[in-house]
Motif scaffolding. Structure first.
Motif, PDB file in Angstrom:
ATOM      1  N   ASN A 579       0.831  -1.210   0.000  1.00  0.00           N
ATOM      2  CA  ASN A 579       0.000   0.000   0.000  1.00  0.00           C
ATOM      3  C   ASN A 579       0.864   1.258   0.000  1.00  0.00           C
ATOM      4  O   ASN A 579       0.550   2.246   0.653  1.00  0.00           O
ATOM      5  N   GLN A 580       1.978   1.198  -0.713  1.00  0.00           N
ATOM      6  CA  GLN A 580       2.931   2.308  -0.849  1.00  0.00           C
ATOM      7  C   GLN A 580       3.548   2.732   0.482  1.00  0.00           C
ATOM      8  O   GLN A 580       4.037   3.860   0.621  1.00  0.00           O
ATOM      9  N   LEU A 581       3.530   1.842   1.470  1.00  0.00           N
ATOM     10  CA  LEU A 581       4.132   2.144   2.770  1.00  0.00           C
ATOM     11  C   LEU A 581       5.553   1.615   2.845  1.00  0.00           C
ATOM     12  O   LEU A 581       5.828   0.485   2.410  1.00  0.00           O
ATOM     13  N   THR A 582       6.458   2.410   3.394  1.00  0.00           N
ATOM     14  CA  THR A 582       7.829   1.952   3.645  1.00  0.00           C
ATOM     15  C   THR A 582       8.195   2.235   5.094  1.00  0.00           C
ATOM     16  O   THR A 582       7.722   3.216   5.690  1.00  0.00           O
ATOM     17  N   TRP A 583       9.036   1.364   5.634  1.00  0.00           N
ATOM     18  CA  TRP A 583       9.516   1.491   7.014  1.00  0.00           C
ATOM     19  C   TRP A 583      11.024   1.720   7.025  1.00  0.00           C
ATOM     20  O   TRP A 583      11.755   1.210   6.186  1.00  0.00           O
ATOM     21  N   PHE A 584      11.475   2.471   8.012  1.00  0.00           N
ATOM     22  CA  PHE A 584      12.857   2.398   8.462  1.00  0.00           C
ATOM     23  C   PHE A 584      12.815   2.195   9.964  1.00  0.00           C
ATOM     24  O   PHE A 584      12.117   2.924  10.685  1.00  0.00           O
ATOM     25  N   VAL A 585      13.586   1.221  10.444  1.00  0.00           N
ATOM     26  CA  VAL A 585      13.705   0.962  11.879  1.00  0.00           C
ATOM     27  C   VAL A 585      15.181   0.808  12.194  1.00  0.00           C
ATOM     28  O   VAL A 585      15.861  -0.041  11.592  1.00  0.00           O
ATOM     29  N   GLY A 586      15.692   1.618  13.110  1.00  0.00           N
ATOM     30  CA  GLY A 586      17.100   1.512  13.436  1.00  0.00           C
ATOM     31  C   GLY A 586      17.518   2.526  14.483  1.00  0.00           C
ATOM     32  O   GLY A 586      16.694   3.040  15.241  1.00  0.00           O
ATOM     33  N   TRP A 587      18.808   2.844  14.502  1.00  0.00           N
ATOM     34  CA  TRP A 587      19.299   3.764  15.523  1.00  0.00           C
ATOM     35  C   TRP A 587      20.624   4.391  15.106  1.00  0.00           C
ATOM     36  O   TRP A 587      21.320   3.909  14.206  1.00  0.00           O
TER      37      TRP A 587
END
Length: 617
Positions: A579-587
């Motif tokens: 659904n055109q969603l992107t994630w970034f998860v980090g630090w």
């Protein structure tokens, strides 16, 4: 001849006393007079009460009626404690309970009714002290209210997260109204829709030389009504109150002037002159920020208007600031980072404490989406899945193919970034680029229960919560390889940006911790004794697993140009969730970040955040 002396003790209410005590005395008995006077006073049948006294009937009726108005009392209740008779004299001890309204404590005091026989009938010997032992001739009751100004919501250093805004408080000085109080109240009630009786009772119960706030207006409403408020006797006093929120505005929350509707709905300590939290922390901690009014029941000299005696005093609950974990410089960097996107949420937490440092959104809501949104985790959930896979013995160096499509247990998976020929790489390499088909192929290498345990260890579906709405994630029941593959790819897992920021913080620090937004007060409900929120305990990671996962997340950041070029090391994964969603998860450093973007690269937002943070004051 010695006079006979009889004593009756009772701890029953009047309702019971009326049916049980009338037969306890031989006629003529003072009990009927005591009962009728107190019942008449309590039920506002002042004719009945006055008829049982030896005073001027009109004077007694007025004194009883005035007492209710002067105290702004919702009700009176009485209990007969004892009645003693000595010849033609009698004394009745009673306990009074006065409901002062406005959520003030019940005022209780002991009173005495002196009685004597008049032409064979028992009568209360009238004087103002019948109403209260300390009330004298030429005096009246009054209720002196001392409201506290609203306190601010502050950041982690104690600086306010809002600026002052002028509210306009319309009120009166009772002594200046003379006999025009009802006329003034009628006009004000018609303009504002506040109940006429409530406005009038506040005026009549207040000290005559003290400003009595009646109605509060915000700027727009005051400007609209300003010409109509030109009522002789009405004074309008501007007051600065900390109500205009700074970023993050939807977390801090908005405040409005008290209205007739909110006054009736909230009750409690809110009175004219107060402001009311409408959203965010301002609403969640309303009772702390406003405290409660200081209330004094006093007697006044009718000629001078000065206080004669203080009968009872309640200090009220002290209002306090609400201290958050938010950091202004981090928040500024977060706001700058989302500015170029159309739809993004960014949440920043301290990796060592779980304290929320910033919440920024563009085209999304900071509370409803960033904290409480329910979004598909997508391959970003592979951070959690990798914990279970590494524990199950899967090596980061294991070779995996990354085809454009793959079926696992009957479930079809498509890697959107894979075009053309099948490619091969290590588990770490496929993790870094978020290859769904490669990750899904590992479903047979891990047990469903192990995936569930890892999800719980990273806080997914656990009982953590905030004083604002938040979503702790949902993890499904897994019944086969297809379900396990979907979980590894995050297709049947829902999370919030806050929840994923906590996942990143767990790997960064080696321990998952629940989120913290407010450090003081400990509970958001000051009006009750409700216990503070009890969060789940921190969960340490397996040290070897954490070391491997840290290396894998560094590889994930290096595969993204916006993050690889950062001066300080960035760790994380970028993933597409549909659904055109992107994630970034980090630090980076001590700050863990989760970014969710639509039609925009989440890693670019994260890169902008880290860059802005480096240049922030």
């Amino acid at each position: 001849m010695r006079r006979a002396r009889r004593t009756l003790s009772a701890t029953v209410t009047l309702a019971i006393a009326c049916t049980t005590l009338t037969g306890c005395f031989e006629e003529p008995s003072p009990h009927d007079a005591v009962r009728d006077f107190l019942v008449g006073w309590q039920s506002e049948d002042y004719d009945l009460a006055a008829g049982r006294t030896d005073g001027d009937q009109a004077t007694v009726r007025k004194a009883l009626s005035d007492a209710k108005l002067e105290l702004d009392a919702a009700s009176f209740r009485f209990k007969i404690k004892s009645v003693t008779v000595t010849g033609e004299e009698s004394k009745a001890d009673f306990r009074a309970e006065v409901d002062l309204g406005e959520n003030n404590p019940l005022w209780e005091y002991d009173g005495v009714l002196p009685l004597h026989l008049v032409d064979g009938s028992w009568k209360v010997r009238w004087s103002p002290s019948v109403l209260h032992p300390q009330l004298k001739e030429g005096e009246r009751f009054a209720v002196d209210i001392g409201p506290n100004p609203r306190q601010p919501v502050v950041d982690r250093t104690g600086d306010p997260l809002q600026t002052d805004t002028v509210l306009y408080v319309a009120g009166v000085y009772p002594a200046q109204l003379g006999d025009r109080a009802e006329e003034v109240v009628d006009k004000l009630s018609e303009i504002t829709d506040y109940a006429r009786d409530r406005l009038l009772s506040r005026i009549r119960s207040s000290p005559p030389d003290k400003f009595v706030p009646l109605v509060t207006f915000g700027r727009a409403r005051y400007q609209a009504l300003q010409s109509k408020l030109n009522i002789p006797g009405i004074k309008v006093e501007p007051q600065d109150q900390p109500v205009n929120p700074d970023a993050p505005r939807q977390i801090v929350g908005t405040v409005s002037a008290l209205t007739p509707e909110t006054e009736q709905k909230l009750g409690g300590p809110q009175r004219a002159g107060d402001s009311v939290g409408k959203s965010g922390l301002q609403q969640a901690y309303q009772n702390y920020l406003t405290g409660s009014t200081e209330t004094k029941v006093i007697t006044l000299d009718l000629k001078t208007g000065k206080e004669v005696a203080r009968l009872k005093e309640w200090p009220g609950r002290q209002n306090v600031s609400v201290k958050t974990t938010l950091d202004r410089s981090v928040q500024a960097a977060a706001e700058q980072a989302v500015a170029d996107s159309a739809t993004s949420s960014l949440v920043v937490v301290d990796k060592n404490s779980g304290e929320i440092r910033a919440v920024a959104t563009k085209g999304m809501h900071q509370e409803k989406d960033a904290l409480a949104g329910k979004f598909p985790a997508g391959p970003a959930f592979s951070i959690v899945a990798a914990d279970a896979l590494l524990k199950a013995g899967v090596s980061p160096k294991q070779r995996l193919s990354c085809p454009a499509e793959r079926t696992v247990g009957g479930a079809r998976f498509v890697h959107a970034g894979q075009l053309g020929a099948n490619t091969s790489g290590t588990f770490q390499e496929n993790f870094a680029k978020g290859c769904v088909t490669a990750l899904a192929s590992l479903a047979r290498r891990v047990k469903a229960d192990d995936l569930r345990k890892s999800a719980e260890a990273f806080g997914v579906g656990q009982s953590w919560r905030l004083p604002l709405r938040s979503f702790n994630g949902s993890f499904p029941s897994l019944t086969g390889d297809a379900d396990k593959a979907k979980a590894i790819a995050g297709q049947n897992v829902q999370v919030s940006p806050l929840g994923m920021a906590l996942v990143g913080a767990a790997v960064a620090s080696g321990t998952w911790r629940p989120p913290v937004l407010v450090t003081d007060p400990k509970s958001s409900d000051a009006a009750t004794d409700k216990a503070p929120i009890v969060q789940p305990d921190p969960v340490p990671m397996d040290a070897k697993v954490r070391t491997a996962l840290t290396t894998m997340m560094r590889a994930g950041a290096l595969s993204t140009p916006a993050l690889a070029q950062q001066q300080a090391k960035v760790y994380g994964v970028t993933a597409t969730a549909g659904n055109q969603l992107t994630w970034f998860v980090g630090w980076q450093g001590d700050l863990a970040v989760a970014v969710l973007s639509k039609n925009y690269n989440a890693s670019a937002v994260a890169g902008s955040f880290f860059s802005a943070l480096r240049t922030s004051p």
